[in-house]
Write a protein that holds these residues in place. Structure first.
Motif, short mmCIF file in Angstrom:
data_model
loop_
_atom_site.label_atom_id
_atom_site.label_comp_id
_atom_site.label_asym_id
_atom_site.label_seq_id
_atom_site.Cartn_x
_atom_site.Cartn_y
_atom_site.Cartn_z
N UNK A 128 -12.03 3.53 -13.01
CA UNK A 128 -11.27 4.45 -12.17
C UNK A 128 -9.82 4.00 -12.06
N UNK A 129 -8.89 4.92 -11.82
CA UNK A 129 -7.50 4.53 -11.59
C UNK A 129 -7.37 3.78 -10.26
N UNK A 130 -6.31 3.00 -10.16
CA UNK A 130 -6.06 2.19 -8.97
C UNK A 130 -4.66 2.51 -8.47
N UNK A 131 -4.53 2.74 -7.16
CA UNK A 131 -3.20 3.01 -6.63
C UNK A 131 -3.13 2.72 -5.14
N UNK A 132 -1.92 2.65 -4.65
CA UNK A 132 -1.66 2.41 -3.24
C UNK A 132 -1.76 3.71 -2.45
N UNK A 133 -2.25 3.60 -1.22
CA UNK A 133 -2.24 4.72 -0.28
C UNK A 133 -1.69 4.22 1.05
N UNK A 134 -1.13 5.12 1.82
CA UNK A 134 -0.59 4.72 3.12
C UNK A 134 -0.62 5.91 4.07
N UNK B 99 -14.04 9.19 -4.12
CA UNK B 99 -12.68 9.73 -4.16
C UNK B 99 -12.11 9.80 -5.58
N UNK B 100 -12.74 9.11 -6.53
CA UNK B 100 -12.25 9.11 -7.89
C UNK B 100 -11.09 8.18 -8.13
N UNK B 101 -10.81 7.30 -7.17
CA UNK B 101 -9.71 6.34 -7.30
C UNK B 101 -10.03 5.11 -6.44
#
Length: 299
Positions: free
Chosen positions: A239-245, A178-180
């Motif tokens: 890779x970038x890191x972030x929240x998903x919901x 997914x690239x993240x």
């Protein structure tokens, strides 16, 4: 002791075999291929050819030994219900071979979904629900009702070490695709963890001390935030890191979403006290931050 081990060349099973042999025990390992048989022989173990679906090989392996350790499980999640049924039947077959004796059976289970919302402990019991994802512990409990000396060793979501092919490498594979590297919502849900060699020692100590408990916890680290795991994965993969919901989380994680959202902290305080077990191997983050960990892992 002479111990029959299923899954003897697997990630956890091979650590159990090494621990038993290193302590002077004899091992009879289940092998379904020539390659696995060769690996066991090279390690110094005897070989029982067969598989979990070959009930005769399981009965033969369990007949002339002092104890049985069952670590084998097919982790193909596209066939999880079918694989869980094979696992249950294998446990029942092993139990029948031990019925009427005092020889112990150690069955591998997990801490996932054991105590939602709090830290799981050894005296907790899994839900009495036929739809509970894995039936290993229920099968062991039924054997106990029939007089078989069966116990479970519960493993945390992350059993780590070189060669890891478990949940964290799966998370890394999703991140690459997914690239993240993502976590659900605030990422506050917690996983427990253990190094494979420390887990292997729990099995040995439980056998040597009579396997008298209904459940043991091979848990070295009680509570690690999923966000911290995702951040480490992202850092190691660049890779970038972030929240998903919501829908985005379902799209990102796919079938893994349930595992990404699990809150499964677990204590091993009772196991440590009973067995004198003290983890000595690297922590989860120390392992994950080793150069090339995910390249060495089977993902």
């Amino acid at each position: 002791m002479r111990v029959f081990v299923t899954g003897a060349t697997g990630f956890v099973g091979s650590a159990v075999v090494a621990e038993l042999l290193g302590a002077g025990h004899q091992v009879l390992g289940l092998a379904r291929s020539e390659a696995s048989a060769g690996t066991l022989q090279q390690a110094g173990a005897d070989v029982q050819r067969g598989s979990l679906e070959d009930w005769q090989s399981l009965r033969e392996g369990a007949t002339y030994v002092d104890a049985v350790i069952h670590t084998a499980f097919n982790h193909d999640f596209t066939r999880f219900a079918e694989n869980s049924q094979v696992d249950r039947q294998a446990i029942e077959t092993l139990g029948k071979a031990l019925e009427g004796t005092d020889r112990p059976l150690l069955v591998t289970a997990g801490v996932a979904l054991l105590a939602p919302g709090r830290v799981a402990v050894e005296v907790d019991k899994p839900p009495a629900d036929p739809n509970y994802p894995r039936q290993s512990e229920a099968a062991a409990a039924e054997l106990v009702e029939r007089g078989v000396r069966a116990s479970v060793v519960r493993l945390p979501p992350s059993v780590h070490g070189i060669g890891d092919h478990g949940f964290v490498p799966m998370l890394a594979a999703i991140a690459r695709d997914k690239g993240v590297s993502a976590y659900l919502d605030a990422g506050a849900n917690r996983w427990a963890a253990v190094h494979r060699s420390d887990a292997g020692r729990v099995y040995r100590l439980a056998l040597e001390q009579g396997a008298t408990e209904r459940a043991y916890h091979a848990v070295a680290e009680e509570s690690i935030s999923f966000r911290a795991i995702a951040e480490t994965v992202g850092r190691q993969l660049g890779l970038p890191v972030r929240s998903v919901s919501g829908d985005e989380a379902a799209e990102h994680f796919g079938w893994f979403a349930m595992f990404a959202g699990m809150d499964t902290p677990a204590s091993s305080e009772r196991t440590r006290a009973l067995l004198g077990w003290k983890p000595t191997q690297a922590s989860l983050f120390a392992d994950l931050e080793r150069p090339g960990y995910f390249e060495a892992a089977h993902v």
